[in-house]
Design an enzyme around this catalytic site. Structure first.
Site, PDB file in Angstrom:
ATOM      1  N   SER A 120       0.831  -1.214   0.000  1.00  0.00           N
ATOM      2  CA  SER A 120       0.000   0.000   0.000  1.00  0.00           C
ATOM      3  C   SER A 120       0.859   1.256   0.000  1.00  0.00           C
ATOM      4  CB  SER A 120      -0.897   0.025   1.239  1.00  0.00           C
ATOM      5  OG  SER A 120      -1.678  -1.138   1.318  1.00  0.00           O
ATOM      6  N   HIS A 132      -1.950   3.348   7.288  1.00  0.00           N
ATOM      7  CA  HIS A 132      -1.183   2.101   7.193  1.00  0.00           C
ATOM      8  C   HIS A 132      -0.029   2.221   6.211  1.00  0.00           C
ATOM      9  CE1 HIS A 132      -4.520   1.911   4.317  1.00  0.00           C
ATOM     10  NE2 HIS A 132      -3.793   1.105   3.580  1.00  0.00           N
ATOM     11  N   ASN A 153      -5.721   1.954  -5.817  1.00  0.00           N
ATOM     12  CA  ASN A 153      -4.936   0.781  -6.222  1.00  0.00           C
ATOM     13  C   ASN A 153      -5.795  -0.477  -6.351  1.00  0.00           C
ATOM     14  OD1 ASN A 153      -5.257  -0.243  -3.625  1.00  0.00           O
ATOM     15  ND2 ASN A 153      -3.286   0.520  -2.912  1.00  0.00           N
ATOM     16  N   LYS A 197      -1.210  -1.535  -6.912  1.00  0.00           N
ATOM     17  CA  LYS A 197      -0.714  -1.946  -5.597  1.00  0.00           C
ATOM     18  C   LYS A 197       0.603  -2.697  -5.788  1.00  0.00           C
ATOM     19  CE  LYS A 197      -2.743  -3.400  -1.199  1.00  0.00           C
ATOM     20  NZ  LYS A 197      -4.054  -3.503  -0.517  1.00  0.00           N
ATOM     21  N   ARG A 257     -27.089  24.326  30.266  1.00  0.00           N
ATOM     22  CA  ARG A 257     -26.773  24.617  28.856  1.00  0.00           C
ATOM     23  C   ARG A 257     -26.842  26.114  28.586  1.00  0.00           C
ATOM     24  NH1 ARG A 257     -31.925  24.013  25.327  1.00  0.00           N
ATOM     25  NH2 ARG A 257     -33.558  23.777  26.885  1.00  0.00           N
ATOM     26  N   SER A 314     -30.132  24.861  20.738  1.00  0.00           N
ATOM     27  CA  SER A 314     -30.455  24.013  21.882  1.00  0.00           C
ATOM     28  C   SER A 314     -29.285  23.901  22.860  1.00  0.00           C
ATOM     29  CB  SER A 314     -30.838  22.602  21.413  1.00  0.00           C
ATOM     30  OG  SER A 314     -32.055  22.620  20.720  1.00  0.00           O
ATOM     31  N   GLU A 326     -21.829  14.746  12.921  1.00  0.00           N
ATOM     32  CA  GLU A 326     -21.106  14.801  14.190  1.00  0.00           C
ATOM     33  C   GLU A 326     -19.655  14.348  14.063  1.00  0.00           C
ATOM     34  OE1 GLU A 326     -24.045  13.323  13.718  1.00  0.00           O
ATOM     35  OE2 GLU A 326     -25.413  14.678  14.785  1.00  0.00           O
ATOM     36  N   HIS A 369     -28.545  18.153  26.905  1.00  0.00           N
ATOM     37  CA  HIS A 369     -29.709  17.265  26.851  1.00  0.00           C
ATOM     38  C   HIS A 369     -29.342  15.823  27.208  1.00  0.00           C
ATOM     39  CE1 HIS A 369     -30.927  20.739  24.549  1.00  0.00           C
ATOM     40  NE2 HIS A 369     -32.195  20.368  24.644  1.00  0.00           N
ATOM     41  N   ASP A 419     -38.815  13.608  24.506  1.00  0.00           N
ATOM     42  CA  ASP A 419     -38.249  13.137  23.234  1.00  0.00           C
ATOM     43  C   ASP A 419     -37.916  11.648  23.246  1.00  0.00           C
ATOM     44  OD1 ASP A 419     -38.449  15.246  21.490  1.00  0.00           O
ATOM     45  OD2 ASP A 419     -36.619  16.210  22.199  1.00  0.00           O
TER      46      ASP A 419
END
Lengths: 620, 620
Positions: free
Chosen positions: A34, A71, A180, A242, A316, A342, A363, A412, A420
């Site tokens: 690699s 890697h 590759n 490769k 908060r 929020s 996220e 929260h 909720d």
């Protein structure tokens, strides 16, 4: 590049291949095949495009090079040898050995490595954070180059990253995808279908440049285009082979992550022309670009918000007010996950829009952007609902390995969020985030504590997590009270205490109410506010055990495993205290929707349950 | 659909809007505006396209409907009212209340809900698993319909899911994206740029159909195309208006996740024509398609592999042999994350390629596919490196809320993996996976135990996690030995034991070696093999405490927080045992690369350290 440079690149590529084989064969493990596929790409980058002063890795004007395909570390470390910062002895004889900085996958134990990689699909997202810093904060001309593998394009995080790079017009970012065709166990999904790769890249707003990844002139042209001044990030899609350069292994399945046996290595090195000692000077960062536009001012005067005792304020909200106050420090940056109204992160955005970055509902990119911003010395606060940091858990884990300085604020949390329902409740965040290397976990019980901790965490190294609460609860600490990391606040302590109630955040208030009720029943209870869950205040816990005969009620808005209860127990495991007699109140069953008070009670963590548990411990 | 059906759809859409407003206003919270934007889409689906026998939700031939945008639960529950399985009283008076099955976000507490949603970007990936089952296993004509939000297309998991849907030619899957332009705190990234959406969808191999999401005829045509027989998944990109039908709120920012106040609700309902009691009959699943092609055979004879005592076998190898044997049960399915040659999952693929699905490097999709397969009653084993389940942590968390029956097998755990370094070491998996609701966490120490647990976990409900080891260690248990969930194996127990050594997996062998050495030093030590970390064998721990005066050495290849040590402590917190005197040996600092034995020693969890800790506890 001129012909000399092209020839130099060609020779360098040979050396990088030879060195990649040498170090991995010597180690007996690693990913030479690699590395070989990308050697030509990296040789041209190093000779002609990467502007980097290798003696001054902290120079603000340096380009950034991230191996998202971590890697391929043999290739990266061979590049370090070629520029003279790692010698042949270190490369060949320490790679992958105990204690060595040349680890199996790169980490910032090496001064030229920005972020630890090895969990695929993270280097590019991290680089987006660096590029954001370069364009919008530092205002410097450095370019971020990322070597990606083709297998890792199966990770959604790669596409999120390109999307954000495009949204923020990060023309200072180039991803080089080493296509590759072969993954660990066989062909990749798209193999050499470069057109499909290009369509995806373009659809996500980046410029796609398709090349033969072994054609040095084509590589040079593509890298040049990458740096040159559009508002679009660039993705160079390089068709490669490769194990290129080792005829008996080229494009052959079954050789991923395997070092060449010594005899095969010897043959390969011979074919490649033998070991050489080329020494490369990379282009220097341009003069006049060495000072970032923003200078940190850790001593800036911060007017933290002040809250009245007894006033009901959600933590908060207190975070929002405090982070807005911290905007006075130019190194503080806030990253939002489309919930800033929020979490109250948007209070920062209101006073300091230029250091407030929207990542939408992504996220992993939220955390990766923070990691990248921290690479450039900024102090990023990334915030979303506490529960959604679980989406980025692998990124947070890797940030721990990077020893990144990032701040996470999750609002929260717990059944307390109410209607909720369980999908929005963070009932495993304390467990997972406590287990991250080098993490600090904070859970303030009132607004004063929250504001103080928000300021403190800015200067606390590592992965610092603050858990905030949806609902409003009374302010119990006066302005100016100190809340050191690793501390606690003990309420109502007296020598004759029969039981100690230990809570944090929302359960602190339940503990305080229970202590009052217990007092009426003639049971003397102290309350420990364990606002610092990691590190926890062991001394206060030991003292409570000595005072009460180790009769403790630990109460948490979290599942029973790995949270506050475990933190308390871990601290006491080897302490010389009376035999433990602990009632651990936590969320034992799957919650439904409901009102916060109802849910706390249904989960068995309300004051009523604390009183019952304490009475039982006190034998009453 | 004919004109009558279109008119019915139109009336139904009005009713769905009214009911969405009624239930959320009554609850005082919820997401009516996000429900209203999709009401026309769902009305047409319900009247003309969703083939579902509402009285028989378990009917194999039923279509599947997943609200990936789970916050639109008012709309979903209003659909349930329209088909008569939920009445108006339940809808209006229990929605979001304590203990109610009509929770803030849908969960399978409702028989018509396949998977819990509410963490965005998961419903579509889950549906890919269902569609895989439909096409390749059940061989039934049911269609999977997924309602997605536009905000959630910012999650990379959506694109992974489309990619895999396309790779597997899942023409039996239609995603309907409700592009209402507004997220929680403001406009979405792409707003109404339908062309860009379409380009992305097409680049990822799906058919894109762009429509006005309030044009009933266009919706009908698109849904019809969705079901009709191509090999491509379909994505209907529907331009919609948030709060459509309530003029004073339409396309207005600031109304995400807010119930209408009663007076506004009253006005809105009046504009919409008032409450109605339409009762809809969905199209029935076609006759003759009710039996899936595969029938479970839980009683099939399984010839588990047998290992010789003393033979050195890696537990990952034992898992491979055992899962291959389990292929005799037609309900067992294996999902790989492009590392099947390392985890040995591919041993199953070798004997049973038709029930072996490759997800490439996309761990979230790996887990989501398992969840979807489990919806259809299959027993999916998803496997990758232990560390990479951290990438899918939010999906595993949600699977817990879904009460999904999935099996996770993580190989290459701990510093024991050696040269690859910390990015590949799972040093927080026990903490995070113990904290998942309803999880079982297993960590076998030898091949016999691994094979037995692999068979046992097939029939163990919940999220069952098996941690396997890279290196080969001696077989210590004879074939046929029983390893119940929640059990342990105690070695060398005797009444005069001075100390108990508690290990699991790789540290079990270190404990056994230490016990031998301690014996030579005259210290009598028992060893507990805690192969079942959750639930843990409390009785064996209590007995060890009674025998040894609570002198325990707990040793784990994991960070100190939340793992085996915490599991032991949590079990003993309220036990009547002598005061604890526990040495907890765990990985305290960031590991480097190295050989496995070197790294175990450097981390302080090798037999040498166990001996030293035990001697100290024994006062010697």
């Amino acid at each position: 590049m001129d012909q000399d440079q092209l020839e130099l690149s060609s020779n360098l590529a040979r050396q990088l291949r030879v060195d990649s084989i040498r170090c991995s064969t010597s180690a007996g493990s690693g990913h030479p095949t690699s590395s070989l596929s990308a050697a030509d790409l990296m040789a041209v980058l190093l000779v002609g495009h990467l502007r980097y002063d290798w003696d001054r890795p902290d120079l603000p004007g340096n380009d950034h090079l991230i191996f998202s395909k971590g890697h391929a570390s043999p290739l990266l470390y061979s590049m370090y040898r070629a520029v003279g910062v790692v010698n042949a002895d270190e490369l060949i004889n320490t790679y992958r050995r105990l204690g060595a900085r040349l680890a199996g996958h790169p980490t910032p134990a090496l001064p030229w490595v920005d972020v630890a990689t090895g969990s695929l699909g993270q280097g590019l997202p991290d680089a987006v954070g660096i590029a954001l810093a370069g364009k919008y904060l530092d205002e410097l001309d450095y370019h971020s180059w990322v070597l990606c593998g083709d297998s890792e394009t199966a990770e959604g995080s790669i596409w999120k990253a390109l999307d954000k790079a495009s949204y923020y017009k990060l023309g200072n970012l180039t991803a080089i995808v080493d296509i590759n065709r072969l993954g660990q166990r066989g062909p990749t999904e798209l193999q050499w279908d470069l057109e499909r790769y290009a369509a995806r890249v373009q659809a996500f707003g980046a410029r796609a440049i398709v090349i033969d990844g072994h054609d040095l002139e084509a590589i040079d042209a593509a890298l040049g285009q990458g740096r040159e001044g559009t508002d679009q990030p660039t993705v160079i899609l390089a068709r490669t082979i490769k194990a290129k350069g080792v005829p008996e292994l080229e494009d052959k399945n079954g050789w991923h992550g395997k070092a060449l046996p010594p005899d095969m290595a010897e043959r390969a090195i011979k074919v490649l022309g033998g070991a050489t000692d080329l020494r490369i000077s990379s282009p220097s960062p341009a003069d006049g670009q060495v000072e970032p536009a923003i200078r940190p001012d850790p001593g800036a005067k911060i007017d933290l918000p002040v809250f009245e005792l007894g006033e009901k304020v959600a933590t908060r909200v207190a975070f929002g007010a405090a982070i807005a106050a911290l905007a006075a420090r130019p190194e503080i940056v806030v990253v939002d996950g489309e919930v800033g109204n929020s979490t109250h992160a948007e209070d920062f955005g209101a006073v300091c829009p230029e250091r407030y970055f929207q990542m939408f509902i992504a996220e992993q990119q939220l955390v990766a952007s923070a990691v990248g911003l921290a690479v450039r010395g900024y102090i990023p606060f990334a915030s979303t609902f506490a529960v959604f940091f679980s989406r980025a858990f692998d990124f947070i884990r890797m940030a721990g390995i990077s020893r990144a300085n990032i701040r996470l604020v999750g609002s929260h949390a717990g059944v307390e969020i109410g209607e909720d329902g369980p999908s929005q409740m963070a009932l495993e965040d304390l467990a997972s985030l406590r287990a991250v290397f080098g993490s600090v976990v904070l859970y303030p019980g009132d607004a004063t504590c929250t504001a103080a901790l928000t300021a403190t965490m800015a200067d606390t190294r590592g992965i610092v997590y603050l858990r905030t609460t949806r609902g409003a609860y009374p302010v119990i600490y006066p302005a100016g009270e100190a809340f050191p990391i690793g501390g606690s606040k003990v309420h109502h302590a007296a020598p004759g205490d029969q039981v100690a109630l230990i809570g944090a955040g929302v359960t602190l208030h339940e503990c305080l109410a229970a202590a009052k009720e217990l007092g009426g029943l003639g049971i003397q209870a102290r309350v420990i506010d364990a606002y610092s869950i990691k590190p926890i205040d062991r001394d206060a816990l030991v003292e409570a055990c000595m005072a009460t005969g180790s009769r403790l009620v630990v109460v948490e808005d979290h599942y029973p495993e790995g949270g506050l209860g475990s933190a308390v127990l871990e601290a006491l495991a080897d302490a010389s205290v009376p035999a433990l007699n602990i009632a651990h109140l936590a969320v034992q069953s799957l919650p439904t929707s409901g009102k916060p008070a109802e849910l706390l009670d249904a989960a068995g963590i309300s004051s009523r349950h604390i009183v019952a548990a304490a009475r039982k411990l006190a034998g009453q």
